[in-house]
Design a protein around this motif. Structure first.
Motif, short mmCIF file in Angstrom:
data_model
loop_
_atom_site.label_atom_id
_atom_site.label_comp_id
_atom_site.label_asym_id
_atom_site.label_seq_id
_atom_site.Cartn_x
_atom_site.Cartn_y
_atom_site.Cartn_z
N ILE A 10 0.78 -1.15 0.06
CA ILE A 10 0.13 -0.06 -0.04
C ILE A 10 0.75 1.12 -0.03
O ILE A 10 1.76 1.32 0.61
N LYS A 11 0.74 2.18 -0.89
CA LYS A 11 1.49 3.32 -1.05
C LYS A 11 1.22 4.30 0.00
O LYS A 11 -0.20 4.67 0.23
N THR A 12 1.99 4.53 0.79
CA THR A 12 1.85 5.38 2.05
C THR A 12 2.58 6.40 2.43
O THR A 12 3.85 6.42 1.97
N SER A 13 2.01 7.71 2.84
CA SER A 13 3.14 8.78 3.26
C SER A 13 2.81 9.09 4.41
O SER A 13 1.62 8.92 5.02
N GLU A 254 -1.24 -3.67 12.49
CA GLU A 254 -2.09 -4.47 11.88
C GLU A 254 -3.65 -4.44 11.92
O GLU A 254 -4.27 -4.87 10.99
N GLY A 255 -4.11 -3.86 12.87
CA GLY A 255 -5.39 -3.36 12.90
C GLY A 255 -5.91 -2.59 11.88
O GLY A 255 -7.23 -2.66 11.31
N PHE A 256 -4.99 -1.41 11.67
CA PHE A 256 -5.28 -0.58 10.60
C PHE A 256 -5.23 -1.41 9.29
O PHE A 256 -6.18 -1.01 8.18
N LEU A 257 -4.17 -2.17 9.08
CA LEU A 257 -4.15 -2.93 7.57
C LEU A 257 -5.33 -3.72 7.44
O LEU A 257 -5.77 -3.84 6.46
N GLN A 258 -5.87 -4.32 8.46
CA GLN A 258 -7.00 -5.26 8.46
C GLN A 258 -8.26 -4.54 7.84
O GLN A 258 -9.06 -5.00 6.71
N VAL A 259 -8.53 -3.49 8.51
CA VAL A 259 -9.70 -2.64 8.13
C VAL A 259 -9.62 -2.14 6.61
O VAL A 259 -10.47 -2.11 5.66
N ILE A 260 -8.34 -1.77 6.11
CA ILE A 260 -7.93 -1.38 4.77
C ILE A 260 -8.31 -2.65 3.85
O ILE A 260 -8.86 -2.23 2.88
N ASN A 261 -7.96 -3.72 4.30
CA ASN A 261 -7.92 -4.83 3.07
C ASN A 261 -9.45 -5.21 3.33
O ASN A 261 -9.95 -5.63 2.18
N LEU A 264 -11.54 -1.16 2.12
CA LEU A 264 -11.25 -0.28 0.94
C LEU A 264 -10.51 -1.01 -0.14
O LEU A 264 -10.71 -0.42 -1.20
N LEU A 265 -10.07 -2.12 0.15
CA LEU A 265 -9.51 -2.89 -1.16
C LEU A 265 -10.14 -4.08 -1.62
O LEU A 265 -9.91 -4.95 -2.34
#
Length: 266
Positions: A10-13, A254-261, A264-265
């Motif tokens: 995931i492209k992140t800044s 990991e909690g943020f990544l899970q909701v993104i997957n 959003l994805l």
């Protein structure tokens, strides 16, 4: 967080909206030193964040102070629990601070603590509200508790514990500063293809919104999905005008990544 998302493709800044610094005021440093004398008499301490652990450990090293090895340390969040484990302090969770310890001796005369289990960082409450829910099962009347945090934190924990008869002190180990960005810097950070905004805390959200209002950028961001770590910060995001708000499973990367997957994805 940036590393975890980047590793997941995931492209992140990152735009830092909260800077932390160790306490440097001489009077405050001396006040913290005085708190070390009765610290071993506390029933347990609470660390608000991994930064609270970090700055406490650095303070100990700088001023040649020793942490009481038998003092139970209750964390908020898995990262805080891991930080406590990393410095070698006694990690406990809210539900086991009052466990009575039974020590038996086996046939080889080796003592075994039957109640002792190595706590897992994954079991840590991820917010003050969740920690209070766990502590509500315990009798904290006349308990002596110190909360390690930064200056100017919320009063929720102390107010609740005090109302239930506990004696609560603060040990404020670091200071918060809100960085300022010019309009050009802020717009550059937003970029042209922003898909979502992640806020790690209420303070970062509020400082972000302060820049948005100053530069008149509400229309550009208010329709974007924002991801927050708790219901409390979701409510704050709504009050600040955001419409599409997702809540992470917990406050970890990991909690943020899970909701993104999942949201959003998909």
């Amino acid at each position: 967080l940036v590393d975890v998302l980047t590793d997941a493709g995931i492209k992140t800044s990152c735009l830092p909206l909260l800077h932390l610094n160790a306490v440097t005021d001489t009077a405050k440093i001396e006040a913290i030193k005085k708190q070390w004398l009765p610290l071993s008499q506390q029933d347990f301490v609470i660390f608000i964040s991994s930064n609270a652990v970090k700055y406490t450990a650095e303070f100990l090293a700088k001023h040649n102070l020793i942490w009481p090895s038998s003092l139970p340390c209750i964390p908020i969040g898995g990262a805080t629990a891991k930080a406590i484990q990393d410095v070698g302090w006694l990690l406990k969770h809210a539900m086991d601070v009052d466990v009575n310890v039974d020590v038996n001796v086996n046939e080889n005369n080796e003592s075994h603590n039957q109640a002792e289990k190595k706590p897992s960082a994954a079991l840590s409450a991820y917010s003050s509200e969740k920690l209070l829910a766990e502590l509500s099962q315990l009798d904290v009347s006349e308990k002596r508790i110190t909360i390690f945090r930064g200056e100017g934190g919320r009063e929720l924990l102390a107010d609740n514990l005090t109302s239930r008869g506990a004696s609560v002190n603060y040990c404020e180990m670091y200071q918060r500063q809100h960085p300022e960005y010019s309009r050009e810097q802020f717009e550059q950070a937003l970029g042209q293809n922003l898909t979502a905004i992640l806020f790690a805390s209420g303070e970062t959200l509020e400082n972000f919104n302060r820049h948005v209002e100053r530069d008149g950028l509400q229309a550009r961001v208010e329709g974007l999905p924002v991801i927050v770590p708790s219901e409390r910060i979701k409510d704050l995001a709504e009050r600040n005008g955001f419409k599409n708000i997702l809540i992470a499973v917990n406050a970890s990367a990991e909690g943020f990544l899970q909701v993104i997957n999942q949201q959003l994805l998909k």
